[in-house]
Enzyme design. Sequence first.
Site: not given
Length: 241
Positions: A179, A148
Site C-alpha cells: 500500500g 501505473y
Amino acid sequence: MVGRVALVTGGTRGIGGAISEALHLSGYKVAANFGGNEEKAKAFEGATGIPTFKFDVGDFAAVQEGVTAVTERLGPVEVLVNNAGITRDGTLHKMAFEQWDDVIRTNLTSCFNLCRAVIETMRENHFGRIVNIGSVNGQAGQYGQVNYAAAKSGIHGFTKALAQEGARAGITVNAVAPGYVNTEMVQAVPEKVLEKIIQRIPVGRLGETRDIVRSVMFLVSDEADFITGSTVSVNGGQHMY
Ligand code: NDP
C-alpha cells in the site's frame, strides 16, 4: 540461505534499499541496481558495503549486460527482487504517450527483461526465488494512474504465469503488493492528498519500508518453496480481496 546471490532492482533507496540491506544483514551476497541517481547509490554503497550496478531495467540489452556484470562479480543470481518502479501520473485525457511508455517499460517490461536474463541459469541450477513488487493501485486501480495501474496489474498476471513455468524447476515466483509506503515516491504526493489517503487506511498510518521487507524476506527464503504464484498484500487493510 547464507551466501545466496541476490539482485535487487532499484535497490539503493526506498523500499529496494531496505530490501538490499535486510538481505545483506541476513548473509546474502547482494547486488543493488539503480537507474541514474549516482549520488544516492554512492552513499548507499559507502554506508552498507553493498556493490551497486547502474543499468536501465527497461532496456533489454542493458539488463543482459548488467546481469552479466553481477554474475562475474558475485556469481549467478539465485534471488531476484524486481522492485524498480516509477510514477508519471496524469489523467488519461492529458497523458502523453511518453508517460505511458516510460511507466510500462520501467515497471513491467523490466520484469520480463530481468527474469529473462536469470531464468535459464535458475532452471539449470534447479533453484530460484523471484519476488515482483506490485502495488495496491494495480489491484484496485487509482485515479490519474492508468499507466501505473496497468503496469502493476500486469505484474500480478506475469507472476502467476511464470510461477507455473518455474514450479517444476525449483523456482518460486511471487508478488508483494505494498500500500502507501513512506518513501520519496509517496513524499512527492501533495500533503492534502496524502492526508486523505491516510484517512482511508484502516490501521491509520503509512507503511514503512520494514513492513514490505518482512514479506520479501519470507518469500525468498529457501523454506518458502511451497509458496508460488501468490500475492502478499501489505497495505494496512486499505484494500482487501
Ligand atoms: P523510490 O522512488 O523511492 O525508488 C525507486 C527506485 O527505482 C530507485 O532506486 C531508482 O533508481 C529505481 N529506478 C527507477 N527507474 C529505474 C530504471 N529505469 N532502471 C533502474 N532502476 C530504476 O520508490 P519506492 O521505494 O517508493 O518504490 C519501490 C517499488 O515499490 C516501486 O516498484 C513502486 O512502484 C512500488 N510501490 C511503492 C509504493 C510506495 O508507496 N512507495 C506503493 C506501492 C508500490 P535511482 O535511485 O537511480 O533513481
